[in-house]
Write a protein that holds these residues in place. Structure first.
Motif, PDB file in Angstrom:
ATOM      1  N   THR A  65       0.831  -1.205   0.000  1.00  0.00           N
ATOM      2  CA  THR A  65       0.000   0.000   0.000  1.00  0.00           C
ATOM      3  C   THR A  65       0.866   1.254   0.000  1.00  0.00           C
ATOM      4  OG1 THR A  65      -1.815  -1.146   1.097  1.00  0.00           O
ATOM      5  CG2 THR A  65      -1.800   1.256   1.260  1.00  0.00           C
ATOM      6  N   ALA A  66       1.916   1.283   0.839  1.00  0.00           N
ATOM      7  CA  ALA A  66       2.783   2.464   0.938  1.00  0.00           C
ATOM      8  C   ALA A  66       3.528   2.746  -0.365  1.00  0.00           C
ATOM      9  CB  ALA A  66       3.780   2.280   2.082  1.00  0.00           C
ATOM     10  N   LYS A  67       3.874   1.701  -1.108  1.00  0.00           N
ATOM     11  CA  LYS A  67       4.657   1.870  -2.331  1.00  0.00           C
ATOM     12  C   LYS A  67       3.798   1.963  -3.590  1.00  0.00           C
ATOM     13  CE  LYS A  67       8.884  -0.154  -0.580  1.00  0.00           C
ATOM     14  NZ  LYS A  67       9.898  -1.192  -0.706  1.00  0.00           N
ATOM     15  N   SER A  68       2.483   1.910  -3.423  1.00  0.00           N
ATOM     16  CA  SER A  68       1.567   1.977  -4.569  1.00  0.00           C
ATOM     17  C   SER A  68       1.040   3.391  -4.743  1.00  0.00           C
ATOM     18  CB  SER A  68       0.373   1.046  -4.331  1.00  0.00           C
ATOM     19  OG  SER A  68       0.779  -0.289  -4.261  1.00  0.00           O
ATOM     20  N   ARG A  69       0.360   3.582  -5.880  1.00  0.00           N
ATOM     21  CA  ARG A  69      -0.363   4.848  -6.058  1.00  0.00           C
ATOM     22  C   ARG A  69      -1.356   4.985  -4.910  1.00  0.00           C
ATOM     23  NH1 ARG A  69      -1.806   2.318 -10.984  1.00  0.00           N
ATOM     24  NH2 ARG A  69      -3.940   2.564 -10.267  1.00  0.00           N
ATOM     25  N   LYS A  70      -1.741   6.215  -4.591  1.00  0.00           N
ATOM     26  CA  LYS A  70      -2.590   6.431  -3.416  1.00  0.00           C
ATOM     27  C   LYS A  70      -3.957   5.761  -3.527  1.00  0.00           C
ATOM     28  CE  LYS A  70      -4.321  10.896  -4.886  1.00  0.00           C
ATOM     29  NZ  LYS A  70      -4.485  12.278  -4.564  1.00  0.00           N
ATOM     30  N   ASP A  71      -4.404   5.442  -4.726  1.00  0.00           N
ATOM     31  CA  ASP A  71      -5.701   4.796  -4.872  1.00  0.00           C
ATOM     32  C   ASP A  71      -5.632   3.267  -4.779  1.00  0.00           C
ATOM     33  OD1 ASP A  71      -4.298   4.753  -7.270  1.00  0.00           O
ATOM     34  OD2 ASP A  71      -6.094   4.778  -8.499  1.00  0.00           O
ATOM     35  N   VAL A  72      -4.432   2.709  -4.615  1.00  0.00           N
ATOM     36  CA  VAL A  72      -4.268   1.264  -4.472  1.00  0.00           C
ATOM     37  C   VAL A  72      -4.033   0.952  -2.998  1.00  0.00           C
ATOM     38  CG1 VAL A  72      -2.862  -0.745  -5.060  1.00  0.00           C
ATOM     39  CG2 VAL A  72      -3.335   0.995  -6.798  1.00  0.00           C
ATOM     40  N   VAL A  73      -4.957   0.201  -2.419  1.00  0.00           N
ATOM     41  CA  VAL A  73      -4.851  -0.175  -1.013  1.00  0.00           C
ATOM     42  C   VAL A  73      -4.998  -1.689  -0.923  1.00  0.00           C
ATOM     43  CG1 VAL A  73      -5.877   0.038   1.281  1.00  0.00           C
ATOM     44  CG2 VAL A  73      -5.844   2.014  -0.261  1.00  0.00           C
TER      45      VAL A  73
END
Length: 159
Positions: A65-73
């Protein structure tokens, strides 16, 4: 719009492939992705305890989650301990959702135990056989149970 649908699928696939590389590349986790699709990852942590699997699962979901785009959780859901992964979208195991949970609940997806198009005998036999496998961890116990039940069925008894 076929092009839009293809772009969405490709975006999901590339995110999944990136997540698999991240998970398997982190040596300290000792993790192997055994199955992944657009909405889930099944990660095997061979030789780890339930508590270790929970902690590593939370680390994995947090890092992705931390290393993804902000919309990817990526949400950590549960640990299956033990688990049988049959095929895509067909699995069963004892599910644990919190570190304090001491007894897993029987959770099955896509197999005969949860399908409404199966006869009652199939459902009962499969669930009992799987529970025996998970609790005894001895295939000879499962085999003995199934042979007894099949003999009862062939002999006109009920399960």
């Amino acid at each position: 719009m076929a092009e839009l649908a293809d772009a969405i699928v490709q975006s999901g696939r590339s995110t999944l492939e990136w997540a698999v590389q991240l998970v398997e590349g982190k040596v300290e986790w000792g993790a192997e992705v055994v199955y992944g699709d657009t909405d889930s990852l099944f990660i095997q942590l061979r030789g780890r305890s339930l508590q270790d699997a929970m902690a590593i699962g939370h680390e994995i979901s947090s890092e992705i989650t931390a290393k993804s785009r902000k919309d990817v959780v990526l949400k950590f859901e549960k640990v299956y301990f033990p688990c049988v992964l049959v095929t895509k979208k067909r699995y069963v195991g004892y599910a644990y959702e919190t570190p304090t949970q001491t007894i897993g609940h029987f959770d099955a997806k896509g197999i005969e135990v949860v399908r409404r198009d199966q006869c009652a005998a199939t459902v009962k036999l499969q669930e009992k056989a799987l529970r025996l496998l998970f609790e005894k961890r001895d295939m000879s116990v499962v085999k003995e149970f199934l042979l007894q039940q099949w003999n009862r069925i062939y002999g006109g008894g009920c399960t």
